[in-house]
Design a protein around this motif. Structure first.
Motif, PDB file in Angstrom:
ATOM      1  N   GLY A 111      39.638  39.829  41.912  1.00 21.46           N
ATOM      2  CA  GLY A 111      40.548  40.606  42.738  1.00 21.46           C
ATOM      3  C   GLY A 111      40.423  42.097  42.479  1.00 21.46           C
ATOM      4  N   ASP A 112      40.100  42.476  41.233  1.00 20.50           N
ATOM      5  CA  ASP A 112      39.901  43.888  40.913  1.00 20.50           C
ATOM      6  C   ASP A 112      38.659  44.441  41.599  1.00 20.50           C
ATOM      7  OD1 ASP A 112      42.107  44.024  39.122  1.00 20.50           O
ATOM      8  OD2 ASP A 112      40.900  43.027  37.603  1.00 20.50           O
ATOM      9  N   VAL A 113      37.686  43.586  41.832  1.00 21.73           N
ATOM     10  CA  VAL A 113      36.446  44.013  42.479  1.00 21.73           C
ATOM     11  C   VAL A 113      36.575  43.956  43.993  1.00 21.73           C
ATOM     12  CG1 VAL A 113      33.982  43.474  42.737  1.00 21.73           C
ATOM     13  CG2 VAL A 113      35.071  43.297  40.501  1.00 21.73           C
ATOM     14  N   ALA A 114      37.335  42.992  44.496  1.00 18.76           N
ATOM     15  CA  ALA A 114      37.439  42.800  45.944  1.00 18.76           C
ATOM     16  C   ALA A 114      38.195  43.932  46.625  1.00 18.76           C
ATOM     17  CB  ALA A 114      38.124  41.466  46.252  1.00 18.76           C
ATOM     18  N   ASP A 115      39.105  44.573  45.908  1.00 22.88           N
ATOM     19  CA  ASP A 115      39.840  45.705  46.467  1.00 22.88           C
ATOM     20  C   ASP A 115      39.091  46.986  46.117  1.00 22.88           C
ATOM     21  OD1 ASP A 115      42.717  46.699  47.480  1.00 22.88           O
ATOM     22  OD2 ASP A 115      42.048  47.973  45.822  1.00 22.88           O
ATOM     23  N   ARG A 116      38.717  47.758  47.133  1.00 25.64           N
ATOM     24  CA  ARG A 116      37.869  48.935  46.920  1.00 25.64           C
ATOM     25  C   ARG A 116      38.519  49.948  45.980  1.00 25.64           C
ATOM     26  NH1 ARG A 116      32.643  50.405  46.618  1.00 25.64           N
ATOM     27  NH2 ARG A 116      32.320  52.582  47.195  1.00 25.64           N
ATOM     28  N   THR A 117      39.810  50.198  46.136  1.00 29.55           N
ATOM     29  CA  THR A 117      40.481  51.168  45.281  1.00 29.55           C
ATOM     30  C   THR A 117      40.505  50.697  43.833  1.00 29.55           C
ATOM     31  OG1 THR A 117      41.859  51.923  47.124  1.00 29.55           O
ATOM     32  CG2 THR A 117      42.635  52.417  44.892  1.00 29.55           C
TER      33      THR A 117
END
Length: 408
Positions: free
Chosen positions: A121-127
């Protein structure tokens, strides 16, 4: 552990020689498979290797598994459980103890450490991805060794990396590493399983992963307490080499071979298996779209739209003939094209609806509209979007800047 030596100044290495190195160790490398006891000799050798690399001026990130294995030993769990909540609980127990082990081993050398737990999830969200990149790079600038693991205590199957081989490749991209070392229980990739086939030969250099897959057998599962295997290492190699990082598989019980591997020229590799970095590294955002995001659905396009994408155009609703999945705007989607170039318009949409249309993968990108919205504007001109939806987010359904062609 050998006699302690004072840490040498990193100024000994020139700026050109200074490189960023990611080292990945798996659960079976640092925990005994039968007893789950820490393999202190391996850990000590790994720590000394990292100290030596830093003394030579290199920056090092350690990607480690082992939290669940350490947690199993802490509570006397005899075998790796299947229940997700139990695995998460064991990871929570083991992670703190794992970091304590690393702090104990690094402390005599005065090496500062930082724990970094990541989820997909940390990688999937660009920010969040960019924030994680900034954090890791800042830690390296502070001369700290980041110790990275997947956040297993909160990750669920749908948003897990699956194994730390994949995570290590993502981390290598995040810190723009020149080297990724995958430490494992074999000394190289072989043409077949060397444990069962005495004629198996080591593969020293790989410059074409697609050709390699047809030449070697990698049907090996992970250990009883780990999740990786040789197949996952090939996936990691594909991800990291696309980012411009050289990947090497080495024997985990000989971490000192890392320095040797870094010094050997490509035409004289004698340790491990080296996967050569692609000469033209994929830009970060395109790499992130292709490898960092999981596709939430599929957009089916006709031959005209496929031809337009080949010429680096955006994807417009007129060329869309079908949508599968329930994705939101700004999620990644696979883009597939109808195999029959003559199938267009209502006939194409009917074939897709029936499920008998043959397709081929064309690209991946970030959807401008949700699946619900896209189904309403499929096959329509961009000028009609506002009339149909009542608003316009974009004239295109996937913008050119986020489209990654399958053959890129």
């Amino acid at each position: 552990m050998s006699q302690q030596q004072p840490l040498k100044s990193p100024t000994a290495a020139s700026a050109a020689a200074r490189q960023t190195v990611v080292i990945k160790v798996g659960t079976s490398s640092i925990c005994d498979e039968a007893t789950q006891r820490p393999r202190l000799s391996v850990l000590a050798g790994l720590v000394e290797t990292i100290v030596d690399l830093r003394a030579a001026g290199h920056r090092v990130v350690l990607v480690t598994s082992g939290a669940i294995g350490v947690g199993m030993r802490a509570v006397g769990e005899p075998a790796r459980p299947k229940k997700l909540a139990r695995l998460q609980a064991l990871a929570g127990i083991g992670q703190s103890q794992l970091m304590t082990q690393y702090h104990t081993l690094f402390h005599p050398f005065g090496v500062p450490l930082a724990q970094v737990l990541l989820s997909r999830g940390d990688v999937a969200d660009r920010t969040r991805y960019l924030n994680a990149c900034n954090t890791l790079r800042e830690l390296l600038d502070m001369d700290v060794v980041p110790i990275v693991n997947e956040n297993d205590a909160v990750s669920v199957a749908e948003i897990k990396f699956g194994d730390n081989d994949t995570l290590s490749a993502v981390v290598a991209r995040m810190v723009a590493a020149q080297w990724l070392f995958l430490m494992t229980d074999v000394d190289a990739l072989y043409t077949d399983n060397p444990r069962t086939n005495p004629d198996a030969k080591p593969v020293r250099v790989v410059d074409d992963l697609h050709a390699l897959r047809s030449q070697v057998s990698v049907a090996s599962a992970g250990s009883a307490i780990g999740t990786g295997g040789m197949v996952t290492k090939l996936v990691a190699a594909e991800l990291a080499t696309a980012a411009g990082c050289t990947v090497t598989i080495l024997l985990s019980t000989k971490p000192e071979s890392i320095a040797q591997a870094m010094s050997e020229p490509t035409d004289a590799v004698t340790v491990g298996t080296r996967f050569l970095a692609r000469p033209n590294a994929m830009p970060d955002k395109k790499w992130w779209v292709r490898h960092g995001l999981r596709s939430a659905g599929t957009v089916v396009i006709d031959a005209g739209a496929r031809a337009a994408l080949a010429h680096r155009a955006s994807l417009f609703p007129a060329g869309v003939v079908g949508v599968t999945g329930n994705f939101s705007a700004q999620q990644a989607v696979d883009i597939v094209a109808l195999e029959d170039p003559e199938l267009r318009g209502d006939a194409a949409r009917a074939a897709v609806a029936r499920g008998d249309a043959k397709t081929v993968p064309v690209a991946k990108g970030i959807a401008t509209y949700s699946a619900v919205e896209l189904r309403q504007i499929t096959g329509k001109r961009s000028a009609e979007i506002e009339t149909i939806l009542g608003y316009v987010e974009s004239d295109s359904v996937v913008e050119r800047g986020s489209i990654i062609l399958a053959d890129a």
